[in-house]
Every structure is written in structure tokens, then in C-alpha cells.
Design an enzyme around this catalytic site. Sequence first.
Site, mmCIF file in Angstrom:
data_model
loop_
_atom_site.group_PDB
_atom_site.id
_atom_site.type_symbol
_atom_site.label_atom_id
_atom_site.label_comp_id
_atom_site.label_asym_id
_atom_site.label_seq_id
_atom_site.Cartn_x
_atom_site.Cartn_y
_atom_site.Cartn_z
ATOM 1 C CE LYS A 1 79.232 99.131 6.986
ATOM 2 N NZ LYS A 1 80.596 98.510 6.510
ATOM 3 N NE ARG B 1 82.961 101.981 7.192
ATOM 4 C CZ ARG B 1 82.454 101.840 8.454
ATOM 5 N NH1 ARG B 1 83.107 100.402 9.306
ATOM 6 N NH2 ARG B 1 81.629 102.360 8.682
ATOM 7 N N GLY C 1 81.628 91.594 4.840
ATOM 8 C CA GLY C 1 82.715 91.250 4.769
ATOM 9 C C GLY C 1 83.453 90.487 3.138
ATOM 10 C CG MET D 1 81.235 94.138 -1.803
ATOM 11 S SD MET D 1 79.893 94.559 -1.942
ATOM 12 C CE MET D 1 79.026 94.912 -0.508
ATOM 13 N NE ARG E 1 76.746 94.132 10.775
ATOM 14 C CZ ARG E 1 77.487 93.454 9.606
ATOM 15 N NH1 ARG E 1 78.268 94.235 8.326
ATOM 16 N NH2 ARG E 1 78.853 92.870 10.742
ATOM 17 C CG HIS F 1 84.606 88.393 7.716
ATOM 18 N ND1 HIS F 1 85.642 89.312 7.565
ATOM 19 C CD2 HIS F 1 83.804 89.889 8.146
ATOM 20 C CE1 HIS F 1 85.029 90.011 7.078
ATOM 21 N NE2 HIS F 1 84.138 90.466 7.638
ATOM 22 N NE ARG G 1 57.754 60.006 -2.893
ATOM 23 C CZ ARG G 1 58.124 60.820 -1.706
ATOM 24 N NH1 ARG G 1 58.341 61.479 -0.954
ATOM 25 N NH2 ARG G 1 58.039 62.179 -2.762
ATOM 26 N NE ARG H 1 53.106 57.957 -4.986
ATOM 27 C CZ ARG H 1 54.387 58.936 -5.331
ATOM 28 N NH1 ARG H 1 54.035 59.737 -5.932
ATOM 29 N NH2 ARG H 1 55.539 58.040 -5.242
ATOM 30 C CD GLU I 1 53.496 62.342 -9.565
ATOM 31 O OE1 GLU I 1 54.488 62.665 -9.510
ATOM 32 O OE2 GLU I 1 52.504 61.083 -9.438
ATOM 33 C CB SER J 1 48.169 65.414 -3.504
ATOM 34 O OG SER J 1 49.872 65.664 -2.711
ATOM 35 N N GLY K 1 52.589 66.783 -7.247
ATOM 36 C CA GLY K 1 53.341 65.963 -7.098
ATOM 37 C C GLY K 1 54.503 67.462 -7.731
ATOM 38 C CB THR K 2 56.116 70.598 -7.211
ATOM 39 O OG1 THR K 2 56.067 70.112 -5.405
ATOM 40 C CG2 THR K 2 55.269 71.013 -7.042
ATOM 41 C CG ASN K 3 59.542 65.516 -5.546
ATOM 42 O OD1 ASN K 3 59.342 66.843 -5.220
ATOM 43 N ND2 ASN K 3 59.149 65.167 -4.769
ATOM 44 C CG ASP K 4 57.308 62.446 -10.640
ATOM 45 O OD1 ASP K 4 58.372 62.047 -11.898
ATOM 46 O OD2 ASP K 4 56.421 61.389 -10.224
ATOM 47 C CB CYS L 1 52.799 65.697 -1.653
ATOM 48 S SG CYS L 1 52.735 64.494 -3.396
ATOM 49 C CE1 TYR M 1 48.196 67.333 1.581
ATOM 50 C CE2 TYR M 1 46.331 68.266 1.455
ATOM 51 C CZ TYR M 1 47.009 67.638 0.806
ATOM 52 O OH TYR M 1 47.185 66.837 0.444
HETATM 53 C C1 PEP Z 1 56.200 63.952 -6.935
HETATM 54 O O1 PEP Z 1 56.700 63.820 -8.218
HETATM 55 O O2 PEP Z 1 56.713 65.594 -6.804
HETATM 56 C C2 PEP Z 1 56.085 63.038 -5.701
HETATM 57 C C3 PEP Z 1 56.000 63.795 -4.206
HETATM 58 O O3 PEP Z 1 56.189 61.809 -6.009
HETATM 59 P P1 PEP Z 1 57.750 61.163 -5.859
HETATM 60 O O4 PEP Z 1 58.070 62.087 -5.594
HETATM 61 O O5 PEP Z 1 57.278 59.971 -4.962
HETATM 62 O O6 PEP Z 1 58.210 60.685 -7.326
HETATM 63 MG MG MG Z 2 56.032 61.545 -8.342
#
Ligand code: PEP
Ligand code: MG
Length: 880
Positions: free
Chosen positions: A8, A78, A87, A89, A328, A446, A567, A623, A752, A771, A773-776, A838, A858
Site C-alpha cells: 500500500k 492503515r 482485511g 489487519m 494494488r 472481503h 498403477r 508399473r 521411492e 521415476s 515416487g514422491t508419495n512413498d 509421478c 518430466y
Molecule cells: C509414489 O509413491 O509416489 C507413487 C507414485 O506410487 P503410489 O502412490 O502408487 O505408492
Molecule cells: Mg509408491
Amino acid sequence: MRELLGGKGANLAEMARIGLPVPPGFTITTDVCTYFTANKKSFPSGMDKQVRQAVVTMEKQTGKKFGDLKNPLLLSIRSGARDSMPGMMDTILNLGLNDNSVKGLAELTGNARFAYDCYRRFIQMYGDVVMGVQSHDEHEEEPFEEVMAKLKKERKVVEDNDLTAEDLQELIKRYKTLVKKFTGKTFPEDVYEQLYGAVSAVFGSWDNERAIIYRQKYNIPHEWGTAVNVQAMVFGNMGDTSATGVAFTRDPANGEKVFYGEYLINAQGEDVVAGVRTPKPIAQLADEMPKSHKELDAVRKKLERHFKDMQDFEFTIEDNKLYMLQTRNGKRTGLAAVRIACEMVNEKLINNKTAVSRIPAESISSLLVPVFDTTKLKNAKKISTGLPAGPGAATGKIVFSAARAEEISAKGIKAILCRVETSPEDLRGMIASEGILTSRGGVSSHAALVARQMGKVCVCGANGVVINYARKTLSAGNAHLKEGDYISIDGTTGDIFAGQVDTAPSEVNQVLAGKLKPAKSYTYQMFETIMQWADKYRKLGVRTNADTPEQSQMAVALGAEGIGLCRTEHMFFEGDRINYMRQMILATNTKERKAALKKLLPYQRKDFTGLFKAMAGRPVTVRLLDPPLHEFLPHDDATRRDLAEVLGVSPEIISERVKALHEENPMLGHRGCRLGISYPEVTEMQARAIFEAAATVLKAKKPIDVFPEIMVPLVGFEKELKLQVDVIHRVASEVMEAKGVKIKYMVGTMIEIPRAAIRAEKIAETAEFFSFGTNDLTQTTLGMSRDDSGTFLPLYKDLDIIPQNPFATIDQAGVGELVQIGAERGRATRKNIKLGICGEHGGDPTSVKFFHKAGLNYVSCSPPRVPVARLAAAQAALES
Ligand code: PEP
Ligand code: MG
């Protein structure tokens, strides 16, 4: 200088610089806020001198004097952080009034009523914000309001405006008594004491609950702090030649290039923003105050030419003279973000790189949100209409409080939060709801701003709707609804319907599904334009996680360049298959297992054929089976009995086998490649299905190119992969020989498990691609279950232990570093190894940007997230 002056303050200075009419003032920097917080709420030495000098400068510029008996200078105080936090603060207006200066103001303006009204507003605001005179129960009336209501009753008047100057003097007396009673302190007469009280309160409000929630939601660092803007007051409430309003240089709901906004004659800014009175559309100002309307329209154009973005500005007209109070970059819906960016490129205000960088990647998904199914809408009972404030269609159960919204949404029930007007305290409830409905307040209240930014459906200012909190009812005309009843709202038209109305896919989705011609949808055309620009700049590939031909087709239509994760266990959820799958899992010997696999093979082959056809030559990563066993075992008696019948064994046998397979930690148990290593025949069946399907499409009358990438899950040790890959290669040769075709394919692995990332150099000897496997990988690196971390993660977020849910946004420093290590070491062995990700993070813009930096090839995400990933990938490329 927005870091130092806040958004502001910086823009006020900028507007003054380009010659727009800004009331004089000064800004106390964010550095002071940081100092204030770190030093027991004290101010740095030397500040007082500078503040007093700045006030003197303002006195010179305005010809008024702070605290003066004759011609008092009044101030507005202000907040203004680096990023706008609408809104969240505190604000104090009319500061500098006391028992003395109010007389000066009365005399000067010749309007005693006005002067005393300013004074009572000031006491009310200051008393509330600085001195803490407020109720702590959302159903209780505010103490000042109670005093006001009592006086109105005594004087037998309905509107605040009906109170006379004498009434207001009486009100001021009672307000002061209230302050004394509530706080034990007298209301300050000293104007500098007022000023420092207000500045401290604004700094303090940086740490109020709603501001903290807002920062968490929008990832604004707590250490930024807010600046404080001190400015000469200008009055929109000096009579019918005065007004105040909020306007946008374009329509923030749909992005159309029209002057959009609203105003109130004879009012202060808070009246518009708080949504207490419903304002008039800005077009009407052309009739009521043609000169000011013309000036404003010129300001609107100048602002866009200067800031090169859609602006959201506040103005006040004091006795026919226009003042700009703020500007703004305007918050906007996803649809508006896309339209404004596209049209600004056409207008040569910005180039397409700026357009791509500017559209929040997440917002593109709001073009894919549902609308009401028009056929169902015909039979729906429309009960009222409000202002369309956040587009899209929402249906859910009526709730009247934020707490209730949170409560039912936690149970998976959709809520529509219905409030007379929303205040920032409702933020939690708005986050939890599908949509928001208010009976009062305009499109720039708001409620509307915040809802739009969250991409929530919102209808506001529905005057025909009567909400009764005490009885928990909502009525409109002859419709009477209560808490828990269904209601449906259309945030694009403002229509409100009783009951549940089915929703239909967005225009973009309809075009993609071939149900609407592209030429008929401007939205679709803009969507395509942005996506083409994004594709021009991005370096990351975008694939999809899909298990069926339908999902794959949708993903391809949305721009997916391949399947990054199929999967295969998901292919067994339906019909007979689940039983054969269970038979396979429960088999006690190879013969039984092979019998089950034999039944599964044709299903798998058919599924893969469908996928390969749908993907038409694009790479498909399949997979191998990775079923955490607990997801597939029959849990209840009925399912066990059914299964026993199908398998021709007794239910007791089934129960026994289920018991034998029980694992305490199935996520860390007999899953992933561990299954294929124990039972190579499973891998063999899957490999056979993949290669036979590939042979089928290659040898079809109209051959389709096919490029399977076979992926082994949950590998931690080199040898695990090696054993599985041997089976795959053997089956591949057998099928190719039998079918007389050559199939191009690759074998690779998921990374993973932390060990796999660390041993990537060795694993890459066998793996042709990785690949992540960022979940595990998140689950195993943090040692946090991906299924039940909900219990403590919210607390962890509150305490800033982990700023974001690590299962949604990648933990860059920990899990992210493992990804980098894995990528580096993999490439050390195999220079051109293909690297993808993935996990769910593949569709999260912040994570996508990280994966770009990590140099992956990717990302792969669910089909609806594909456009988000494309845009985020382009932004990452442009940023670097
Ligand atoms: C993971 O683990 O990131 C993954 C893609 O495999 P899943 O979610 O099937 O365990
Ligand atoms: Mg997994």
C-alpha cells in the site's frame, strides 16, 4: 520499495509520483514492525522525531494542525504488508479527534452532526482495535453496537443517520463510559498518544489469528511484518457531494474490460468494504456525479498504463474533489486471470511471457470447474438472486457458522456457508466450504475478495435472503430452509436455488469432450492460447497418472504427453477382477496363484491394449503390481463369504488366510517389487499382458505405434531390480518371437525409498529410467504415514515445523535433496537416463518448479492437474 513500504505504501508513493491525487502522508516501514516485535513492542530510537517532523510536513501541506482546536488535521492509520492481506489487519480512521478538536471540526465544516459522527466512529474503532473493547462470542452483539442500539431505541429512531448531533454527543459520553468500564482506562485525549496507540495496534495485528491463518494459506512469511501508512483523512461522508468507493480497472470475476466497482454516497470507506450497506454499481456514478466519474475513468486508464496490470483501487470524493486512497494489483478469479492476461497481450500492454508468468498456475484449474447441469437447473427452485462474486456452481448443506462448516466438511459433507455478511473471522469456514452465500455486502466486500482468490463459489449481497442465526434458518420469499438443508448457488449469475442441483463440467471440459464447438467458447479459446504460450517456454515434459483409456483421453486432451504412471493394481478394483486378484493374493501355492493369474491375464491385456490405443504412440509407463495388501484383502464377513463361494472354499479358510497375511505395517510390508520377487509368476503375467497388448496394436489393421516403459516399484536394492528385469526381458523375447514383431520398450524403476536414491548410481546400471515416487519417498524419508498424518500435521503447520503439508508440496530440503541426489547419481552412470516424477507433487505448482530446477525430464500428475503443471513448468523456465 514494497519490501520496506509494504504494497500500500509503495503504491501510494507511486501514485503520487505519476500525478494522481493522493492525500499527503508518510509510511512507517516494515523494518520498524520487525524491530517492534523483536523488542518488546518498543520503537527504535529516533523514530519519534521523524514522525513528528513528518506530521509537521503534512500540516504544512494541508494547512491544518494535528490536535488543533480550530482546524484539526485528522489521520488515517492503515496497515500494508508486502503482499496484500485484505482485511486481515487493523485500521483506524479519524485519529486526532478529541473533546477539543471535534469542536474545531464542527465549526470548520459547519456541520456539527458530521463532526460528532466522526468522533463517535473514531472512539468505536479505536476502542475496539486499540483498547480491546469487543465481544468474544460471534453470536453476541459488539459492546459499542449495543450502546448505540439502546440509544436509538430511546430516541425512537431506526437508522444511525437519524441520530442528531446532540444524540451523538450523548453517544460519545456513553462510549467513553463504556471504555472506562471495560478497560479501566480513560479514552486518550492526547493526539500523539492516540497515534502511537494506533501504530502499535496495527503492528500488533500482524500477529492476530486471522492474519496468521491467511499467511499460512498463502505462504506469506511471518517475518515480513507490515508497514503502517499514516495519511491525512479525506471524507466521503461530508454530505451528498461526497462519496467513497472501490473499483477495478476490469471485471475481477470474468476479466471483461469494463469499469467495474461500486460506491456509496455520503459514506466512509469502511462502509463499502465491510459490506454493511449494499453499494451502487459504479456506472450509476456517471449520473450522480458526472465530473468525478469522468475523472475516475481517466485514473483507471492511467493506472493500467502505468502498472500494466488490472488494478483494484479505493477512492473518496470529498465535496466533489477526488482522492485516491490505494491501488494494488486486483485479485481475480482464475477465469479473469486468463482473460485479462490474454487481452492485455492483444492490447500490447504486456507480452506473452509476462502473461504466462502472471497467471497463478493453480488458477487455470478453475476453468475446469463444474457448472450447473442446465437440464437439471430447469426443475430447480430459484429462491433468490444475489451478486455474482466468485464463479462456478456449488451445492451443499446449509451451515451458519465457520465452526459448523469445518465440522461437516471434515466428515466429507459439502457445506455452503451462509452468513449475513462475512468478516475475516469466517476465513476458516470459507476454506472448508464449497461455496459462500451472504445476504449483505457488495462484490468488493472481503467475503467476495477472499472467496475469489480461493476459487470458491460465492454469491453475496442477496438482499432477499433472511438469515436467522439464533433459529438457524434461511428464508427467501416463501422458501424456508434450515441448517442441514441443501442449497445451491451459482457464483457466475448470482442465482440461489433450494435443494441439490447436479453440476456439469466446465466449458473447457465440454469442448474437450466434443460436446461443444471450440468456436462457441471464448473461454476455451483463451485456455488454448495460454496453454500454447506455456508449451513454448516450458522445458519440463508433462505426463499423466492414468489407469484407464477414458482418463488417458482426457489427459491427452488437456495436453499430457504420455502416461507417467499406470498403477496396474487400480485395474483390478472392478467386477470379477477383484475376486481373481484376491484369489491371487490369498493363494497358498504357485499352482493356485497361476490359476488366478491366468484369469487375470486377458483383462490386463485388454486394458493395456485400450491404453496403448488411447495414447496413440505416446510413451506409457506401466508399473508392475504394487498393492499394499490391506487395500485388497476382504475385510468384512459378507465379502469373505462371497469370495469363498467364488473360490469354492469355506469362509473359514478365507479368514485363516487373511489372518496369515496380516501385517502390522502394510505400507512397509509385502508390497512393491517384494511381491514380484516372492512370486515371479506375477511379474511374468504382467509383462506378458503388456507385450501381447503391444503386439496386438502394432499388428492391427491400422497399426499404432507403442512404446511401453515397464517400471518396477519400491526398489531399494540393485538386485531387486535386476531379478525383476530379467523376468521382463525373458518374457519380452518370448512374446516378440511368438508374435513375430519387434517391440521398442524400456525397463526402469521407481525411486521411492531413500536407499534407492542413495544407491542410484548402481541402480542405473540396470534401470533405463527413474521415476521418483514422491508419495512413498516422503513417507519413508520423513517416517510419516501417508495415510494417517492428518492427526499431527495441522499442528506441525501451526508451529511452523513443516510449513506445508509435505505430501502436497515437496519438502525441498529433505525429500527434495534425495531427488537431486538420485538424479545426479543416476546420470553419473547413465548420462541420458530419463528422469520423471509421478507422486502427487507432480501437479503442485511449487513442487513442479522445484523439479524443473532439479533437472528432471518430466512430471506426471492426475489428468485435471495437467494444465496446471504445464503452466507451472513454463513459469519455472521463465523464472530461471
Ligand atoms: C509414489 O509413491 O509416489 C507413487 C507414485 O506410487 P503410489 O502412490 O502408487 O505408492
Ligand atoms: Mg509408491
